[in-house]
Design an enzyme around this catalytic site. Structure first.
Site, PDB file in Angstrom:
ATOM      1  N   LYS A 163     -10.642  68.927 150.993  1.00  0.00           N
ATOM      2  CA  LYS A 163     -10.598  70.039 151.308  1.00  0.00           C
ATOM      3  C   LYS A 163     -10.884  71.239 150.282  1.00  0.00           C
ATOM      4  O   LYS A 163      -9.830  71.408 149.263  1.00  0.00           O
ATOM      5  CB  LYS A 163      -9.279  70.510 152.135  1.00  0.00           C
ATOM      6  CG  LYS A 163      -9.214  71.677 152.876  1.00  0.00           C
ATOM      7  CD  LYS A 163      -8.131  72.534 153.041  1.00  0.00           C
ATOM      8  CE  LYS A 163      -7.679  73.376 152.067  1.00  0.00           C
ATOM      9  NZ  LYS A 163      -8.742  74.896 151.872  1.00  0.00           N
ATOM     10  N   GLY A 191      -4.443  73.162 141.910  1.00  0.00           N
ATOM     11  CA  GLY A 191      -4.054  74.676 142.306  1.00  0.00           C
ATOM     12  C   GLY A 191      -3.043  75.103 141.433  1.00  0.00           C
ATOM     13  O   GLY A 191      -2.600  74.532 140.437  1.00  0.00           O
ATOM     14  N   THR A 250       0.766  76.281 140.740  1.00  0.00           N
ATOM     15  CA  THR A 250       1.775  75.389 140.810  1.00  0.00           C
ATOM     16  C   THR A 250       2.899  75.563 141.804  1.00  0.00           C
ATOM     17  O   THR A 250       3.455  74.377 142.523  1.00  0.00           O
ATOM     18  CB  THR A 250       2.753  75.778 139.417  1.00  0.00           C
ATOM     19  OG1 THR A 250       1.927  75.563 138.439  1.00  0.00           O
ATOM     20  CG2 THR A 250       4.129  75.179 139.344  1.00  0.00           C
ATOM     21  N   GLY A 283       1.581  73.447 144.628  1.00  0.00           N
ATOM     22  CA  GLY A 283       1.719  72.072 144.231  1.00  0.00           C
ATOM     23  C   GLY A 283       3.068  71.633 144.606  1.00  0.00           C
ATOM     24  O   GLY A 283       3.407  70.481 145.090  1.00  0.00           O
ATOM     25  N   GLU A 337      -2.660  68.586 139.349  1.00  0.00           N
ATOM     26  CA  GLU A 337      -3.028  69.611 138.345  1.00  0.00           C
ATOM     27  C   GLU A 337      -2.844  70.910 138.687  1.00  0.00           C
ATOM     28  O   GLU A 337      -3.467  71.597 139.469  1.00  0.00           O
ATOM     29  CB  GLU A 337      -4.768  69.191 138.183  1.00  0.00           C
ATOM     30  CG  GLU A 337      -5.164  67.637 138.012  1.00  0.00           C
ATOM     31  CD  GLU A 337      -4.787  67.362 136.606  1.00  0.00           C
ATOM     32  OE1 GLU A 337      -4.250  68.267 135.757  1.00  0.00           O
ATOM     33  OE2 GLU A 337      -5.054  65.966 136.154  1.00  0.00           O
ATOM     34  N   CYS A 349      -7.697  76.978 134.227  1.00  0.00           N
ATOM     35  CA  CYS A 349      -6.240  76.614 133.978  1.00  0.00           C
ATOM     36  C   CYS A 349      -5.864  76.252 132.502  1.00  0.00           C
ATOM     37  O   CYS A 349      -4.810  76.359 132.011  1.00  0.00           O
ATOM     38  CB  CYS A 349      -5.968  75.330 134.555  1.00  0.00           C
ATOM     39  SG  CYS A 349      -7.191  73.918 134.667  1.00  0.00           S
ATOM     40  N   GLU A 369       1.260  82.904 134.489  1.00  0.00           N
ATOM     41  CA  GLU A 369      -0.221  82.456 134.572  1.00  0.00           C
ATOM     42  C   GLU A 369      -0.850  83.799 135.146  1.00  0.00           C
ATOM     43  O   GLU A 369      -0.894  83.969 136.412  1.00  0.00           O
ATOM     44  CB  GLU A 369      -0.796  81.166 135.292  1.00  0.00           C
ATOM     45  CG  GLU A 369      -2.089  80.900 135.042  1.00  0.00           C
ATOM     46  CD  GLU A 369      -2.510  79.615 136.044  1.00  0.00           C
ATOM     47  OE1 GLU A 369      -1.915  79.551 136.962  1.00  0.00           O
ATOM     48  OE2 GLU A 369      -3.303  78.819 135.295  1.00  0.00           O
TER      49      GLU A 369
END
Ligand code: NAP
Length: 490
Positions: A183, A236, A238, A241, A258, A292, A393
């Protein structure tokens, strides 16, 4: 995500791939895929949802139980090699698609397409090198392990390096004998779809590689929560995730994540400062900072602070921001106007927090930039680890420079973050560089280099940057179950 209609897009209508067929969404809905460097609609893609995910899971389950399960590891490897060759043969098309869909420079996109082919080549070779063990257990008998595929795996990838992130997951998943549902991010579905087509052309049986497009909140969540999926591999943000972890708990799915990063670039006074400065702007501004591994925090030993700021700023001035279709361009647009607004907000926050804006901070001027989501590379000095621009980030072309007093201070500051993905250490004292490399809590470090990604070596994060290691032989662990068999020989 909304369904829109617009004039015929440049590329046309893309299709999902389910069970070897090119299909629309079950309810026929579509969404527009944009070129963020021009603001134009590039293509239209199916707005898949839970019903489409369910179809894909059934196709992948059938394929897992079909002839694919009888393929030898060597045959899987040979087919992966064909896949790799096809990527190389179609390199320019893939690079053009990626460059136009992400707004990234064509020169970089060509390198990324080549890297995809090399990842498939690596796992082509790895497929028949997955070994079990024989174990000297205490009972009389023979004990051995088998490495078996998990089954149907869901692969959910982001928009910053769409085809590379897909290849990091597809390569080991297929080498180990799983069937996959990929996806892609909704901003960037085009190269994933093209990879799905090339996988069919390479000879993977129908249903071994499926590609679903549609919103993360519906299609992605349905995949992450589906009881027929044995593992989900995700790259993607955090926070996404964390949501994937919750969804995967439904059937205690295996997961690898990741996630985000806020990587340090640590510069000691004894380093080759000119080399650091020449090589480091693109370690943060490449892909418009949407990386990242971006070295978005520069820690400089106080005695060389002013010199490093001057050298780094001088080198940053030379970064060519421009039309991604031009060979010379080094930095293109951001992924969307929304992302640019988010980064501009962070630049305002940095100013309010008292960091000193040394360079950039605004959109470049000129006709070519008028309709795209462009931003200049941006440098803040006099920053500190309490500031939001240093803690969060940003995922845009913004770097913060922070002075440190000594080795212990450098380590303390570098570790003062919830993230732990990558980082660099610059010093001519190899003992010091290695001490710092051991002390920094991150999964991927480099000394006198900004290189984070090697096809053959493990890649992944500590702390809130994720779990599991992609690439290299480590990645195969993410896509296999270990079965222990004991045979009583008495
Ligand atoms: P994202 O918003 O988390 O989206 C990533 C993928 O997850 C997309 O396909 C997205 O679909 C999907 N998704 C969103 N919500 C979901 C949900 N509830 N359930 C299941 N899937 C869902 O991340 P992004 O903005 O695309 O990418 C940027 C982030 O990726 C940054 O944080 C960056 O650091 C990280 N990243 C990490 C690495 C690494 O290796 N550590 C590499 C590259 C990027 P939609 O697009 O349809 O929303």
């Amino acid at each position: 995500m909304t369904t829109k209609t617009s004039a015929q897009p440049a590329i046309g209508n893309a299709k999902m791939i389910i069970g070897g067929e090119q299909v629309d969404a079950a309810d026929g809905q579509t969404f527009d895929v944009m070129n963020p460097a021009t603001g134009e609609v590039l293509a239209r893609a199916p707005l898949g949802g839970p019903e489409d995910v369910d179809r894909a899971v059934k196709a992948a389950q059938a394929a897992f139980e079909g002839p694919w399960s009888t393929w030898s590891a060597s045959k899987r490897g040979r087919t992966l090699q064909k896949f790799s060759n096809l990527v190389k043969q179609n390199l320019e098309e893939l690079a053009q698609l990626e460059s136009r869909n992400v707004g990234k420079p064509i020169s970089g996109a060509r390198g990324e397409a080549l890297a995809v082919s090399l990842v498939f080549e690596y796992y082509a070779g790895a497929a028949n090198k997955l070994f079990g063990e024989t174990i000297p257990v205490s009972r009389p008998g023979l004990d051995f392990t088998l490495r078996e595929p998990i089954g149907v795996v869901g692969l959910i990838v982001p928009w910053n390096f769409p085809m590379n992130m897909a290849s990091w997951k597809l390569g080991p998943a297929l080498a180990a004998g799983n069937t996959a549902i990929l996806k892609p991010a909704s901003y960037t579905p085009l190269t994933a779809i093209r990879l799905g087509e090339l996988a069919l052309e390479a000879g993977f049986p129908p249903g071994v590689v499926n590609v679903i497009t549609g919103p993360g909140g519906t299609a992605g969540a349905a995949l992450a929560g589906h009881a027929g999926v044995g593992k989900v591999a995700f790259t993607g943000e955090t926070t996404t995730g964390q949501e994937i972890m919750r969804l995967a708990a439904n059937n205690v799915k295996k997961i690898s994540l990741e996630l985000g990063g806020k990587s340090p670039n640590i510069v000691f006074a004894d380093a080759d400062l000119e080399r650091f400065a020449a090589e480091s702007p693109l370690a943060v501004f490449d892909n418009a900072g949407q990386d990242c591994c971006a070295r978005s925090r520069i820690f400089v030993e106080a005695s060389v602070h002013d010199k490093v700021v001057e050298l780094f700023t001088e080198a940053t001035r030379k970064v060519i921001v421009g039309d991604p279709s031009q060979d010379a361009t080094q930095m293109g647009s951001l992924i969307s106007e929304r992302q640019r607004e988010r980064v501009i907000d962070y630049i305002a926050i940095g100013r309010d927090e008292g960091a000193e804006l040394v360079y950039g901070g605004e959109a470049p001027s000129g006709e070519v930039f008028e309709n795209g989501a462009y931003l200049m590379p941006t440098i803040f000095d006099a920053a500190s680890t309490e500031m939001r621009i240093v803690r969060e980030e940003i995922f845009g072309p913004v770097v913060a420079i922070i002075p440190f007093s000594d080795e212990a201070d450098a380590v303390r500051l570098a570790n003062d973050t919830p993230y732990g993905l990558s980082g660099s250490i610059w010093s001519r004292d190899i003992g010091k560089a290695l001490r710092v490399a051991k002390a920094v809590k991150a999964g991927v470090l480099s000394v006198n280099s900004n290189s984070s990604v090697h096809t053959e070596a493990p890649f992944g994060g500590y702390k809130m940057s994720g779990m599991g290691r992609e690439l290299g032989m480590h990645a195969l662990e993410l896509y296999t179950e270990v079965k222990n068999v004991f045979v009583d020989l008495t």
